[in-house]
Design an enzyme around this catalytic site. Structure first.
Site, PDB file in Angstrom:
ATOM      1  CG  HIS A 185      17.765  -1.947 -27.789  1.00  0.00           C
ATOM      2  ND1 HIS A 185      16.763  -2.505 -27.033  1.00  0.00           N
ATOM      3  CD2 HIS A 185      17.198  -0.899 -28.441  1.00  0.00           C
ATOM      4  CE1 HIS A 185      15.636  -1.838 -27.228  1.00  0.00           C
ATOM      5  NE2 HIS A 185      15.868  -0.862 -28.070  1.00  0.00           N
ATOM      6  CG  ASP A 187      16.274   3.298 -29.661  1.00  0.00           C
ATOM      7  OD1 ASP A 187      15.926   2.116 -29.484  1.00  0.00           O
ATOM      8  OD2 ASP A 187      15.764   4.257 -29.053  1.00  0.00           O
ATOM      9  CG  HIS A 335      15.878   1.657 -24.350  1.00  0.00           C
ATOM     10  ND1 HIS A 335      16.728   2.480 -25.058  1.00  0.00           N
ATOM     11  CD2 HIS A 335      14.991   1.181 -25.265  1.00  0.00           C
ATOM     12  CE1 HIS A 335      16.376   2.498 -26.323  1.00  0.00           C
ATOM     13  NE2 HIS A 335      15.322   1.720 -26.477  1.00  0.00           N
ATOM     14  NE  ARG A 351      13.261   5.016 -31.695  1.00  0.00           N
ATOM     15  CZ  ARG A 351      13.769   3.830 -32.091  1.00  0.00           C
ATOM     16  NH1 ARG A 351      13.697   2.783 -31.299  1.00  0.00           N
ATOM     17  NH2 ARG A 351      14.337   3.708 -33.269  1.00  0.00           N
TER      18      ARG A 351
END
Ligand SMILES: [Fe+2]
Length: 362
Positions: A185, A187, A335, A351
């Site tokens: 995916h 983000d 990722h 994150r």
């Protein structure tokens, strides 16, 4: 009657100016004798100029990388770099993200766009405290506030990735009855302005190995396609959805801070600084191609997802050591976490996800 802009007395406001002081400043600026008059003329402007409506056309996303010196002297003067693979990924040592000035941060954005993923070692980033961490990330764009994930108390800007013997949200999200836990995916691509230069700093990682992040270059994934196929994709748009994520959160009685949205994005987007074209679909959030019949859409997306997932020659594994910070450009990469370490081992990372421009169609 409301005053015109020309009638407003300019007031210089710095970040320390409290609202009370602003009001006072306004009154002083109207009356040099410092006597606050109750008989202010109506056309002297609002009593609270701090709150005067402000319109600034420059507030749209301007990518930090667009301001960067291509030679990157502020970022790389003391650094050593090693490319992990030709198409994607560079490991960097000898520079502290926390010490970069504005120019250095601009160069970081450009370098991340060019190399797709930067793995910074030996950083003090995790010890800076939340205010400074957020301040650094905000250099690249407003921070996305995740609608469902765990954040840090008092700091909704953080997206926390946490797993231990009791918590394994990652596996639950993807479903436990699967051969592979890989979940490619980019983000939160359902956002109207999906993320750009993204920061991920590790707090705890499996002691020996495990918990790497897989990355793939969506630029090289696009470049591998034949010209005719590339042309076919350009102009198509696909819908990205937050619905599954929200449903998952509701089932767990976790928060859904805002209702799930679905957003149409170009299937091929152009990076605003490098001009590179990249595939912009991912199995995590992309649901269908607009205007296609279901089977057409399903088959095209399945082909693209398989192509990306099988592209081991345009992928890397980003590894974590204590004090690693990984920075990637979400516009040109996908990722996946790897769920390959024992269930009782803890992995903890955070994150910060600045939002970029509305995707530019190729
Ligand atoms: Fe992610």
């Amino acid at each position: 009657m409301a005053p015109s802009v020309a009638e407003i007395v300019p007031v210089t406001i710095d970040s320390d100016t409290s609202v009370d002081n602003v009001t006072l400043l306004k009154k002083h600026s109207l009356d040099k004798s410092s006597v606050v008059s109750a008989e202010l003329k109506k056309d002297d402007g609002p009593l609270f100029p701090f709150y005067y409506p402000h319109f600034d056309n420059t507030e749209k996303h301007v990518d930090a990388g667009s301001r960067a010196d291509p030679a990157k002297p502020h970022l790389l003067a003391t650094a050593t770099t090693e490319n992990l693979t030709p198409y994607i990924g560079t490991e960097i040592k000898g520079v502290q993200i926390s010490q970069l000035n504005q120019e250095g941060l601009d160069e970081l954005a450009l370098y991340a766009a060019e190399r797709k993923v930067l793995v910074f070692r030996d950083q003090d980033f995790k010890d800076l405290g939340p205010d400074r961490q957020v301040e650094i990330a905000k250099h690249f764009g407003p921070i996305q506030l995740h609608p469902t994930s765990g954040n840090v108390k008092g700091y909704p800007e953080f997206h926390v990735v946490y797993r231990d013997g009791q918590h394994n949200r990652f596996e639950e999200y993807g479903g436990s009855n699967r051969l592979s836990k890989t979940q490619w995916h980019s983000d939160v691509t359902y956002e109207k302005q999906p993320p750009c230069t993204t920061f991920f700093f590790s707090l705890e990682q499996p002691p020996n190995s495990g918990g790497d992040t897989l990355f793939a270059s969506q630029v090289e994934a696009y470049n591998r396609l034949s010209p005719g196929f590339q042309q076919r994709l350009e102009g198509l748009r696909a819908v990205h959805s937050a619905v599954h994520q929200a449903d998952f959160s509701r089932k767990r009685n976790d928060p859904v801070r805002r209702g799930p949205i679905e957003t149409s994005h170009p299937v091929v987007r152009k990076h605003p600084v490098t001009g590179e074209k990249a595939l912009f679909v991912n199995p995590g959030f992309t649901r269908y191609i607009e205007g296609y019949k279901q089977e057409e859409s399903d088959n095209l997306l399945r082909f693209l997802f398989d192509h990306i997932a099988r592209g081991a020659d345009f992928q890397i594994r980003a590894t974590y050591k204590p004090n690693t910070v990984v920075v990637w450009d979400n516009r040109v990469t996908v990722h996946s976490a790897t769920n390959d370490f024992p269930s009782k081992v803890r992995r903890h990372a955070v994150r910060l996800t600045p939002q970029g421009e509305i995707p530019i169609p190729a």
